[in-house]
Design a protein around this motif. Sequence first.
Motif, PDB file in Angstrom:
ATOM      1  N   LYS A 107      32.103  49.287  30.110  1.00  0.00           N
ATOM      2  CA  LYS A 107      33.290  50.202  30.372  1.00  0.00           C
ATOM      3  C   LYS A 107      34.128  50.123  31.947  1.00  0.00           C
ATOM      4  N   ASN A 108      33.464  50.470  32.849  1.00  0.00           N
ATOM      5  CA  ASN A 108      33.894  50.725  34.141  1.00  0.00           C
ATOM      6  C   ASN A 108      33.741  49.297  35.010  1.00  0.00           C
ATOM      7  N   THR A 110      34.708  45.839  36.559  1.00  0.00           N
ATOM      8  CA  THR A 110      36.003  45.219  36.794  1.00  0.00           C
ATOM      9  C   THR A 110      36.006  43.602  36.704  1.00  0.00           C
TER      10      THR A 110
END
Length: 468
Positions: A107-108, A110
């Motif tokens: 999800k987080n 990059t």
Amino acid sequence: MKTGGCPTLTVLFWLIFSTFGQAQTFYAIVVADTKDPVLIDACKRDMDVMHRQFVQMAAAIQYSLDERIVAQDDFGQKKLQAVLQEISPQPNDILFLYYTGHGYNLKNRTDRFPILMLEKEDALAGQNPGLLSIHTQLKKKGARLCITLGDCCNEVIDATRTTGRKRIPPKPLVLTNDSLNRAYRKLLLDVTGDVLIASSRPPQEACAHPDSGSFYTRAFDEMLEVAARSGADLSWETVLKNTQTQLSRYIATRFKQSLYEANLRETRQSAGRLTVYSSPEQPLLNREGVVEENHLTEQQLLDFRALTEQKVNEFQRYLSVIADPEQQDNIRELAIENALLLFLNDATMQVGSSNPKTAVKTYPIAIYLRRLKNLEKRYFDINIAFYDLALVADWEKTVSGYETTATYFQHFQAFNPKGQLVYAAKTAKQMAVDLQSRKDPFYEENRWTVLLGDVRLAEKGIGSGNKK
């Protein structure tokens, strides 16, 4: 007989001609999850396709082929790293790593390129490398051309690649040796640099079929051979764009988008300019090629109708995983998390019972999914099956976009420890569907997206046994 001479010239002569006579090497690394019960046949098919390509490529450019396989019992991060350590390419060699198997993203994170699922145990998941990190590691080897291709999922679910409709593998194109050689020389000898390719963008799945292999690999293979016939404008950019176009022609991958980056420089002395390009974003356009804020063409609406069917089918798969007590708990939690991503934040679910005295109840979708998972405390085994295709109605225009409804048919069964059926019900459920231009949290730009809404009982369940 003259016995004298210059030792320096002799050594120099030997160095020049020994280097000149040294053959360049095409290093091909194939990493394939051929022990996975879902992907075993597709991965084996992919290996055959890419092996043929590697043999053709090396022969066309007259490089010796050094092919390394990481598959079967060797499949894993340890073996892959051992292979990478063994390879020491020379400055004019070529490195090509191909991966086929499961993949995912976080999800987080990059990095838009996927993580390769080389290790499947939770305790070892931290060892799984990103495709980009593998590519970076390969580039440091110093080969003239470095290519990395990963055909795998790029979303956060149980990292299982979906399977598509059966498609008979196309017959290989019959090309002359000259046309093949010219094509491969242009792609492999006329440039230096690196190319990184992923079959899917986040947060998308990749698709495969046991008979025809992975869809992106098949499209890539087809476009390489088609490109060999065109010849004149052949480039990596052309091949990758055409592969994406071919991918969008398959029903199972109509809405999938690949991801790639290239940093290439032509090797000709007259043209040493660096060319940098990446996979383009593909906004929805009307027939005049203009992005409109609040209007879609008939064809676009048809495409979004097909996408709605896919989302309903995806939700059904999640329900089956969430309800199944035999699934690992972390997989069921991921299924809940990803099912919620399909819905509007305030979406609700109606549930009922075959008992006429039991009122229909409405729960927020998150609570409904949690209650579904907790049914394992009441029943020993649970099975949710779906019969008939989901029915999607025509779109209706609204102030903010479009809306429609989708109806699906569900068969719920619960069993006791003896394997006896203690409850069963068939229900028809109708869900609202919302199509609007929204800000995509991943791309940070507005995109037309489909989200599911409230789900209500369209038909009373026909059940028996204890209430659900």
